[in-house]
Design an enzyme around this catalytic site. Structure first.
Site, short mmCIF file in Angstrom:
data_model
loop_
_atom_site.label_atom_id
_atom_site.label_comp_id
_atom_site.label_asym_id
_atom_site.label_seq_id
_atom_site.Cartn_x
_atom_site.Cartn_y
_atom_site.Cartn_z
N HIS A 76 0.81 -1.22 0.00
CA HIS A 76 0.00 0.00 0.00
C HIS A 76 0.85 1.27 0.00
O HIS A 76 0.39 2.31 -0.46
CB HIS A 76 -0.94 0.01 1.21
CG HIS A 76 -2.13 -0.87 1.03
ND1 HIS A 76 -2.11 -2.20 1.38
CD2 HIS A 76 -3.36 -0.64 0.52
CE1 HIS A 76 -3.30 -2.74 1.10
NE2 HIS A 76 -4.06 -1.82 0.57
N GLY A 77 2.03 1.19 0.54
CA GLY A 77 2.84 2.40 0.54
C GLY A 77 4.14 2.20 1.27
O GLY A 77 4.28 1.30 2.11
#
Lengths: 319, 497
Positions: free
Chosen positions: B330-331
């Site tokens: 996701h990041g």
């Protein structure tokens, strides 16, 4: 194919229900209807006041920071405080009060900076549009199809919830702390204290100052009064702008403002914490000069002011 | 290009739709080419040069996939084939790693070594996380002989097909491409257009009517915390709940729009959400939330790690590792690592509980309790997911446990005096609906509405045609109002991933 048709019908029905709900059923008695009530209240005084009179036209700056009661007492002229809120279309305010303008009347425009730079889109979606779509739909025709459609689609889901909340509170006997009941005869807000105002200070300080006045919807709305063209009354207008007195707003375009020698009036307003002050006098048409050439700046002839007077004013006077 | 932008709604979609079926009447090949070009244009709208990256990556993966599919397998060559697969996987991971994690890794190295490193300005290509996973799945499926495809055109269509391109669902080659081989795909199917349009409109409503509204409430609390404000109990919970709803309506709305758009082109995409907040345990939650990502992580990370085949301890370690990778996907930030770790721990605890207790107990009351606990755990984890950094998250947590007290606008308490027992009245509560009475009521009502929808309504795919139509009728005008008259077009949350 019938499913597609059913979907299209559902979409159409949705829009129809939406328009009916916001056009006829739900209302916002505290936030939106309030606008209409105040306008009617102030117009009623404008109707009965004797000319020559003074109109203070602006947003909440007029309503909260100016006292027509004091002006009346000092100048012995009727004074109408036309201010309601800055988020209301200036064209609507001006259109409403123009009908009571008579030769010799003074219109004083202590506008908020935002009023000068307001866009047409913003003006078409201001609070009065919501009020008019609910209560005076036909009046929106003056703003054209664009104005009518934008007013019709002003309402989103939170607005619906807001409306239901307000209607419930209203039905339960609730009332807004400020409104017609806190206005005096002239339309000034009474009972507003410095302590109450201080609550809004952080938000006000966080707001960047508006851009310098230029040709926008706001200025065009005002310009119609200055030129008197739309009403068919050819008028002679003089316009004066004072240096701002507000300590916190001694920057930006305000620094370039001039201060004309209108001592009596200035003395009256001196204690008022306003950002900028403008005056123009409504006068009978000149017989020998073209009316739009009669614009005056502190007693000096300032040349022609055709269709965009305030933009021109800003260029000529403020610099 | 955003699905909720007027450019997409009133120009791109009608033109692409009309010409696809117009070309399809004469030639399926022409229609496919048109769809590919339109999809690349759709992608290029954001940043044209990155189309090249997409194409280069597609060409490499296609070539690798072809080699894997055509490999003559024998005892001697299996190792070479694996090497080729690893080469292909490495290419994809390195590409993703450079754009997404390089700066993060440098910051860690700099932090540990005390040296100074500059990663420069690396712009994360839109959708790289999504299309990288799709390509990895393609290579692995090619390795195992699940795919036999020779046409580069078809492969490019799979990679570039615009509805799921930017934020999923993460599709498998075998799910999409066979549908483009069907000649019926190139003929207008009114039923599919109607269904697709209805799903699209409802997805759009989720995004612009609901999610964007919750964003306002969530941002107030999170931005305040990020700016160093001590957030009070009510504002902190309002922000956490609002973000919980915003993320759900935003992402599931996007997925619905993608599914609806694909359906209009006679292509069925896999479901991505199945009322996740109705899950009564965290295992079930992950079977309902971002289902195609969870499927990918299970099939291409968890099972290759050994899954549950190597003992209990190894199984839990695999679960934890898989979820940490899911968090990192996701990041590139510690907040995402912690979020993944937290969900990994949730899953481990849930599996342990199941093993020890032998299954769910307690009847209806137990189910409600389990539901509340699951939801609470998810909300707590979303705070990490949303926060700009760990300090912001901890500030929010402090607010949520009541560390900073519970504040309400004074005039609100004069109307609801019973609230004085649990809160203190102040003139203005930062982050709470401008502290107006009706504004505060509206905030609570919006949250109530969102929670009701998330907890008590079935997902769109389980609704009857009549219910879908009724929902369109309820929401369309608001959707139209927002799409046409709203001055602000907000991007989807998952675009950043």
């Amino acid at each position: 194919m019938h499913r597609l048709l059913a979907l299209l019908i559902a979409c159409g029905a949705s829009v129809a229900v939406y328009l009916c709900v916001f056009g006829f059923l739900v209302a916002r008695p505290f936030v939106v209807d309030d606008v209409g009530e105040m306008m009617n209240y102030k117009l009623a005084y404008a109707r009965e006041a004797d000319s020559p009179k003074i109109f203070v036209i602006a947003g909440s700056n007029a309503r909260f920071s100016h006292s027509c009661a004091v002006i009346e007492a000092r100048l012995h002229r009727s004074c109408i405080n036309a201010g309601i809120a800055a988020g209301i279309g200036m064209d609507w305010v001006v259109d409403n009060f123009r009908q009571y303008l008579r030769p010799g009347d003074v219109v004083y425009l202590p506008l908020e900076y935002g009023q000068y730079s307001v866009t047409r889109a913003a003006m078409l979606t201001s609070a009065d549009a919501a009020y008019r779509f609910r209560h005076h739909k036909l009046s929106l025709l003056a703003r054209g199809t664009d104005g009518l459609v934008r007013a019709a689609f002003l309402f989103d889901l939170p607005v619906l919830i807001h409306s239901l909340g307000e209607m419930t509170l209203h039905a339960a006997g609730g009332h807004r702390s400020g409104g017609v009941q806190t206005l005096n005869k002239q339309g000034d807000e009474v009972g507003h204290t410095d302590a109450q105002a201080k609550i809004y200070e952080p938000a006000e300080l966080a707001n960047p100052l508006g851009q310098s006045p230029r040709a926008t919807s706001g200025t065009r709305g005002i310009s119609r009064v200055v030129s008197g063209k739309r009403s068919g009354r050819r008028g002679r207008a003089s316009y004066h702008v004072c240096r701002p007195a507000h300590r916190r707003q001694q920057r930006g375009p305000a620094e370039r403002f001039l201060c004309p020698p209108r001592r009596r009036i200035r003395g009256t307003f001196q204690s008022q914490p306003i950002s900028a002050r403008g005056f123009f006098r409504y006068a009978p048409p000149l017989t020998r000069a073209r009316p739009d050439r009669a614009f005056r700046n502190g007693g000096r002839s300032a040349g022609p002011i055709p269709a965009q007077p305030l933009a021109w004013i800003s260029r000529t006077i403020f610099t | 290009m955003l699905f909720n932008s007027p450019t997409f709604l009133f120009a791109f979609l009608p033109v692409v739709f009309a010409l696809f079926f117009l070309f399809g009447n004469f030639s399926a090949l022409a229609a496919r080419w048109w769809l590919i070009l339109a999809s690349l244009f759709f992608y290029a709208w954001w940043n044209p040069p990155y189309v090249l990256l997409l194409l280069v990556s597609a060409m490499f993966n296609y070539a690798t996939g072809q080699a894997l599919q055509n490999w003559k397998l024998s005892e001697d060559t299996i190792v070479s084939k694996k090497v080729l697969l690893y080469l292909g996987l490495t290419f994809n991971v390195v590409l993703l790693g450079y754009f997404k994690y390089f700066a993060f890794l440098l910051s860690i190295v700099a932090g540990v070594s005390g040296l100074r490193f500059e990663a420069g300005d690396i712009v994360l290509p839109l959708a790289i996380s999504f299309y990288t996973f799709q390509k990895i799945a393609y290579l692995v499926d090619s390795f195992f002989g699940k795919i036999k495809e020779k046409s580069f055109l078809n492969y490019l269509l799979f990679v570039a097909f615009f509805p799921p391109l930017i934020a999923g669902p993460i599709v498998h080659y075998s799910e999409v491409l066979p549908q483009f081989r069907d000649p019926g795909t190139y003929r207008v199917n009114a039923a599919n257009v109607a269904d697709g349009l209805a799903i699209f409109l409802l997805g759009l409503a989720k995004k612009i009517v609901l999610a964007d509204e919750f964003a306002r409430h969530a941002n107030a609390g999170f931005d305040g915390a990020a700016a160093g404000t001590d957030v009070s109990f009510i504002v902190a919970w309002m922000a956490a709940l609002a973000y919980t709803l915003q993320l759900y309506f935003d992402f599931s709305g996007y997925s619905d729009m993608a599914i609806g758009l694909a359906r209009m082109f006679n292509v069925r995409l896999p479901r991505n959400f199945n009322a996740p907040y109705q899950a009564t345990n965290i295992i079930e939650f992950w079977r309902r939330w971002h289902m195609t990502l969870f499927r990918f992580l299970r099939d291409y990370v968890y099972i290759p790690l050994g899954g549950n085949r190597r003992g209990l301890a190894r199984r839990y370690a695999n679960v934890l590792l898989t979820m940490v990778i899911g968090g990192l996907w996701h990041g590139a930030a510690w907040t995402f690592v912690l979020w993944g770790t937290l969900h990994g721990l949730y899953l481990v605890v849930n599996h342990l509980w199941r093993t020890l207790s032998g299954g769910p107990h307690g009847g209806r009351l137990g189910s409600v309790f389990a539901h509340v606990v699951t939801l609470f755990a998810v909300i707590v984890a979303w705070v990490l997911f949303r926060s700009a950094d760990l300090a912001t998250a901890f500030r929010l947590y402090k607010g949520m446990v009541g560390w900073n007290g519970a504040l309400f606008p004074e005039h609100f308490l004069t109307i609801f005096p019973s609230l004085r027992r649990i809160s203190v009245g102040v003139s203005i509560v930062p982050g709470l609906a401008d502290s107006s009475i009706v504004g505060t009521i509206e905030s609570f009502a919006m949250l109530g509405l969102g929670i009701s929808i998330a907890l008590f309504t079935p997902p769109l795919h389980r609704m009857s045609e009549r219910t879908l139509l009724a929902l369109v009728e309820l929401s369309f005008a608001f959707t139209f109002q927002k799409a046409v008259f709203s001055p602000h077009i907000s991007p989807f949350l998952y675009f950043q991933f």
